[in-house]
Design a protein around this motif. Structure first.
Motif: not given
Length: 341
Positions: A70-86, A61-66
């Motif tokens: 740079r890119v999202a980090i998911g399960v098991y610390g996996r790094t995605g390819t996309r910046n999290t959209p608001s 919430p404090a980051k406008a729901y981002t």
């Protein structure tokens, strides 16, 4: 002590307190209950493969729901390819497509995708999702209250609850909202008003981030090329696009392909349409809360708002056919205006 229907409802009533969902309770108690249920699902890490990642892990919430990464980090610390959209402007901006390449046309579809994406929450499929949902007996009672017409809990009900919650996440009234909706000129100081004039005129920002609507949409719901990421793949673009078409014909989900193939993620709208004219096109995001959502662009490659302004001014100049040549003073004023959105 077992969960009773009353205690479950009381639990979700508490979840409503202080939330945006509270605004909807008077109009529709059942919708309010779905919103509260959606909030519980949104914040529950047990709905991920490793039990550590929730939707709220990337939508703060404090980051406008981002998430500020740079890119999202998911399960098991996996790094995605996309910046999290608001998520803060989905309802108020009347979004008609979702994700950076617009691969989903309804929010009901979009809210389920991250749960079964291997780089995000990592569940194998919707069946595993429902199995995890059903492990909470108290929540089952609330599902029954929120969806009395449903004989069993399925992905449709999970999607509906998450959708109602996400639609309740409208950002707070901004200084620019007060400036336009209330006719109050005080929220924008002279520098920000100068920035607004640049946004409308010389900067050509309003060509894509529309100032239409009440409140303003700040997006044209279209797709544009910003230049980010294409240089890295330009040398082998023909073979890359051919591989994308082949994977598409094999039925692999677009979201899974984009999340696991960094080069493919740079192709943007092409991943959906397979039209060469759409290579490198990405959805125009709303600028609501833009000062809170750094870093920027689909790949998070632009670290600050100042850098984003520089990038956009450059590419707007290319599109116009002549350089915009904005001074330092003008860029500072434009930033001051963006901070009021």
């Amino acid at each position: 002590m077992g969960f009773t229907a009353l205690s479950a409802l009381l639990l979700f009533a508490v979840a409503l307190k202080g939330d945006a969902a509270n605004r909807h309770a008077a109009a529709s108690p059942q919708i309010a209950l779905r919103i509260a249920l959606g909030k519980q699902l949104f914040n529950d890490p047990r709905l991920s493969a490793d039990g550590k990642i929730s939707c709220a892990s990337c939508h703060i919430p404090a980051k406008a729901y981002t998430d500020g990464r740079r890119v999202a980090i998911g399960v098991y610390g996996r790094t995605g390819t996309r910046n999290t959209p608001s998520l803060a402007a989905i309802e108020i901006s009347k979004n008609v497509s979702f994700f950076w390449e617009g691969r989903r046309t309804t929010l009901e579809q979009a809210v389920i995708d991250p749960l079964t994406n291997p780089m995000e929450m990592g569940l194998q499929d919707k069946t595993e999702l429902i199995q995890k949902v059903e492990q909470n007996s108290g929540r089952l009672i609330v599902f029954a209250q929120a969806f009395p017409e449903a004989k069993v809990i399925g992905a449709e009900q999970v999607s509906a609850a998450l959708t109602d919650y996400v639609r309740s996440l409208n950002s707070p009234e901004s200084a620019y909202d007060r400036y336009t909706l209330q006719g109050d000129r005080r929220p924008l100081n002279p520098q920000a008003q100068f920035g607004l004039a640049l946004f409308r005129g010389k900067g050509r920002c309003a060509d894509c981030h529309l100032l239409a609507g009440s409140p303003v949409l700040l997006t044209d719901h279209a797709y544009h090329r910003t230049g980010g990421g294409l240089n890295a793949i330009s040398q082998y673009l023909p073979s890359l696009t051919e591989a994308v078409i082949q994977r598409s014909l094999q039925g692999e989900a677009i979201g899974n392909r984009v999340a696991t193939h960094e080069d493919e993620a740079q192709l943007g709208r092409f991943n959906v349409t397979r039209d060469p004219a759409d290579i490198g096109l990405f959805r125009t995001p709303s600028l609501r809360g833009v000062a809170l959502t750094a870093p920027y662009m689909h790949d998070g490659s632009i670290p600050t708002l100042e850098d984003a302004i520089d990038q956009e001014v450059y590419y707007r100049g290319l599109q116009a056919g002549y350089p915009l040549n904005m001074s330092v003073e003008e860029r500072t004023a434009l930033k001051a205006f963006l901070e009021t959105l």
